[in-house]
Design an enzyme around this catalytic site. Structure first.
Site, PDB file in Angstrom:
ATOM      1  N   HIS A  22       7.878  -2.117  -3.710  1.00 57.80           N
ATOM      2  CA  HIS A  22       7.356  -3.461  -3.015  1.00 57.80           C
ATOM      3  C   HIS A  22       7.408  -3.128  -1.579  1.00 57.80           C
ATOM      4  O   HIS A  22       7.962  -2.213  -0.884  1.00 57.80           O
ATOM      5  CB  HIS A  22       9.074  -4.202  -3.082  1.00 57.80           C
ATOM      6  CG  HIS A  22       8.901  -5.330  -2.142  1.00 57.80           C
ATOM      7  ND1 HIS A  22       8.069  -6.596  -2.613  1.00 57.80           N
ATOM      8  CD2 HIS A  22       9.263  -5.503  -1.085  1.00 57.80           C
ATOM      9  CE1 HIS A  22       8.243  -7.308  -1.397  1.00 57.80           C
ATOM     10  NE2 HIS A  22       9.089  -6.820  -0.604  1.00 57.80           N
TER      11      HIS A  22
ATOM     12  N   ASN B  69       5.709  -0.945 -10.806  1.00 57.88           N
ATOM     13  CA  ASN B  69       4.494  -0.586  -9.928  1.00 57.88           C
ATOM     14  C   ASN B  69       5.169   0.083  -8.613  1.00 57.88           C
ATOM     15  O   ASN B  69       4.467   0.123  -7.707  1.00 57.88           O
ATOM     16  CB  ASN B  69       3.683  -1.680  -9.669  1.00 57.88           C
ATOM     17  CG  ASN B  69       4.377  -2.964  -9.068  1.00 57.88           C
ATOM     18  OD1 ASN B  69       5.762  -2.818  -8.699  1.00 57.88           O
ATOM     19  ND2 ASN B  69       3.678  -4.009  -8.756  1.00 57.88           N
TER      20      ASN B  69
ATOM     21  N   TYR C 120      12.139 -12.683  -4.846  1.00 58.87           N
ATOM     22  CA  TYR C 120      11.229 -13.243  -5.655  1.00 58.87           C
ATOM     23  C   TYR C 120      10.968 -14.693  -5.933  1.00 58.87           C
ATOM     24  O   TYR C 120      10.716 -15.105  -7.009  1.00 58.87           O
ATOM     25  CB  TYR C 120      11.245 -12.570  -6.915  1.00 58.87           C
ATOM     26  CG  TYR C 120      10.897 -11.001  -6.775  1.00 58.87           C
ATOM     27  CD1 TYR C 120       9.700 -10.650  -6.193  1.00 58.87           C
ATOM     28  CD2 TYR C 120      11.553  -9.762  -7.803  1.00 58.87           C
ATOM     29  CE1 TYR C 120       9.380  -9.127  -5.890  1.00 58.87           C
ATOM     30  CE2 TYR C 120      11.059  -8.752  -7.260  1.00 58.87           C
ATOM     31  CZ  TYR C 120       9.938  -8.289  -6.714  1.00 58.87           C
ATOM     32  OH  TYR C 120       9.755  -6.745  -6.565  1.00 58.87           O
TER      33      TYR C 120
ATOM     34  N   LYS D 226      11.344   0.827  -6.275  1.00 58.04           N
ATOM     35  CA  LYS D 226      11.579   0.198  -7.403  1.00 58.04           C
ATOM     36  C   LYS D 226      12.736   1.203  -8.727  1.00 58.04           C
ATOM     37  O   LYS D 226      12.227   2.326  -8.512  1.00 58.04           O
ATOM     38  CB  LYS D 226      10.800  -0.605  -8.066  1.00 58.04           C
ATOM     39  CG  LYS D 226       9.871  -1.595  -7.169  1.00 58.04           C
ATOM     40  CD  LYS D 226       8.856  -2.499  -8.168  1.00 58.04           C
ATOM     41  CE  LYS D 226       8.402  -3.362  -7.273  1.00 58.04           C
ATOM     42  NZ  LYS D 226       7.534  -4.283  -7.755  1.00 58.04           N
TER      43      LYS D 226
ATOM     44  N   GLU E 136      12.645 -10.153   4.946  1.00 61.03           N
ATOM     45  CA  GLU E 136      12.987  -9.209   3.927  1.00 61.03           C
ATOM     46  C   GLU E 136      13.834  -8.126   4.798  1.00 61.03           C
ATOM     47  O   GLU E 136      14.847  -7.529   4.080  1.00 61.03           O
ATOM     48  CB  GLU E 136      11.856  -8.869   3.207  1.00 61.03           C
ATOM     49  CG  GLU E 136      11.201  -9.690   2.448  1.00 61.03           C
ATOM     50  CD  GLU E 136      10.014  -9.360   1.668  1.00 61.03           C
ATOM     51  OE1 GLU E 136       9.462 -10.048   0.654  1.00 61.03           O
ATOM     52  OE2 GLU E 136       9.325  -7.973   1.916  1.00 61.03           O
TER      53      GLU E 136
HETATM   54  P1  IDP Z   1       3.361  -7.605  -4.673  1.00 62.25           P
HETATM   55  O1  IDP Z   1       4.454  -6.706  -5.140  1.00 62.25           O
HETATM   56  O2  IDP Z   1       1.834  -7.010  -4.804  1.00 62.25           O
HETATM   57  O3  IDP Z   1       3.482  -8.325  -3.622  1.00 62.25           O
HETATM   58  P2  IDP Z   1       3.998 -10.285  -6.095  1.00 62.25           P
HETATM   59  O4  IDP Z   1       2.796 -11.285  -6.568  1.00 62.25           O
HETATM   60  O5  IDP Z   1       4.713 -10.452  -4.810  1.00 62.25           O
HETATM   61  O6  IDP Z   1       3.026  -8.662  -6.033  1.00 62.25           O
HETATM   62  O7  IDP Z   1       4.754  -9.966  -7.402  1.00 62.25           O
HETATM   63  C1  IDP Z   1       6.138  -9.350  -7.294  1.00 62.25           C
HETATM   64  C2  IDP Z   1       6.164  -8.331  -8.354  1.00 62.25           C
HETATM   65  O8  IDP Z   1       6.380  -8.948  -9.537  1.00 62.25           O
HETATM   66  C3  IDP Z   1       5.143  -7.236  -8.597  1.00 62.25           C
HETATM   67  O9  IDP Z   1       5.288  -6.303  -7.711  1.00 62.25           O
HETATM   68  C4  IDP Z   1       5.484  -7.032 -10.109  1.00 62.25           C
HETATM   69  O10 IDP Z   1       6.531  -5.947 -10.195  1.00 62.25           O
HETATM   70  C5  IDP Z   1       5.820  -8.303 -10.653  1.00 62.25           C
HETATM   71  N1  IDP Z   1       4.892  -8.985 -11.031  1.00 62.25           N
HETATM   72  C6  IDP Z   1       3.766  -9.611 -10.511  1.00 62.25           C
HETATM   73  N2  IDP Z   1       3.011 -10.134 -11.523  1.00 62.25           N
HETATM   74  C7  IDP Z   1       3.341  -9.807 -12.535  1.00 62.25           C
HETATM   75  C8  IDP Z   1       2.860 -10.026 -13.904  1.00 62.25           C
HETATM   76  O11 IDP Z   1       1.866 -10.810 -14.167  1.00 62.25           O
HETATM   77  N3  IDP Z   1       3.396  -9.460 -15.187  1.00 62.25           N
HETATM   78  C9  IDP Z   1       4.809  -8.862 -14.643  1.00 62.25           C
HETATM   79  N4  IDP Z   1       5.232  -8.569 -13.629  1.00 62.25           N
HETATM   80  C10 IDP Z   1       4.582  -9.170 -12.592  1.00 62.25           C
HETATM   81 MG    MG Z   2       4.752  -9.776  -2.975  1.00 64.00          MG
END
Ligand code: IDP
Ligand code: MG
Length: 154
Positions: free
Chosen positions: A116, A113, A50, A10, A127
């Site tokens: 992805h 984080n 997303y 990212k 993807e």
């Molecule tokens: P993942 O990346 O662990 O699969 P997902 O639920 O698919 O998690 O969410 C995609 C991305 O959206 C996350 O990696 C994060 O960057 C962002 N995200 C998810 N939940 C939140 C939140 O509650 N606040 C802000 N960003 C979030």
């Molecule tokens: Mg995800």
């Protein structure tokens, strides 16, 4: 089963100059880098990527953060690579992710984080197609294969 999965480094990772360090973690594990490119994401691809989050209040901020710089896209291959890479990434929130996971070691955030990673076989297939053309995925083999796996594993 030999699988390929999509990893995105990212913009937070690019901005923190961690591209090489994070790619090294996948290489060190024994995964094969089958595809690698830098690309600038836009609204359209992020709305697709997303789609499960478009109605969430944090979606605009997430989109903005994913467009802050180019990302680095990786196609990563190994036995059970989809699950292995998800485990390596750790849970979404870096503050909850355990040390030893990428997010646990490098992130303090639920959004910024680091990586992805595709969350299952169907997602990985879709993807990989979203981010790579067929000819951008390479089928060379690692000469270390016989040291990475037992003969009945791959
Ligand atoms: P993942 O990346 O662990 O699969 P997902 O639920 O698919 O998690 O969410 C995609 C991305 O959206 C996350 O990696 C994060 O960057 C962002 N995200 C998810 N939940 C939140 C939140 O509650 N606040 C802000 N960003 C979030
Ligand atoms: Mg995800």
């Amino acid at each position: 089963m030999l699988q390929k999965t999509l990893v995105l480094l990212k913009p937070c990772t690019v901005q923190r100059s961690l591209i090489g360090e994070i790619i090294s973690i996948f290489e060190r594990k024994g995964l094969r880098i089958a595809g690698l490119k830098m690309m600038q994401l836009d609204d359209a691809i992020l709305a697709e990527h997303y789609a499960h989050l478009v109605d969430r209040p944090f979606f605009p901020g997430l989109k903005q953060s994913m467009m802050a710089t180019p990302v680095v896209a990786l196609a990563v291959e190994g036995v059970d690579a989809i699950e292995v890479v998800r485990q390596m990434a750790g849970p979404t929130n870096g503050r909850k992710a355990l040390p030893g996971t990428i997010r646990g070691d490098y992130s303090m955030s639920g959004q910024q984080n680091i990586v992805h990673a595709s969350d299952g076989p169907e997602t990985a297939a879709v993807e990989l197609k979203r981010f790579f053309k067929d000819e951008e995925i390479f089928e060379y083999s690692l000469p270390t294969l016989r040291s990475l796996y037992a003969t009945d594993e791959v």
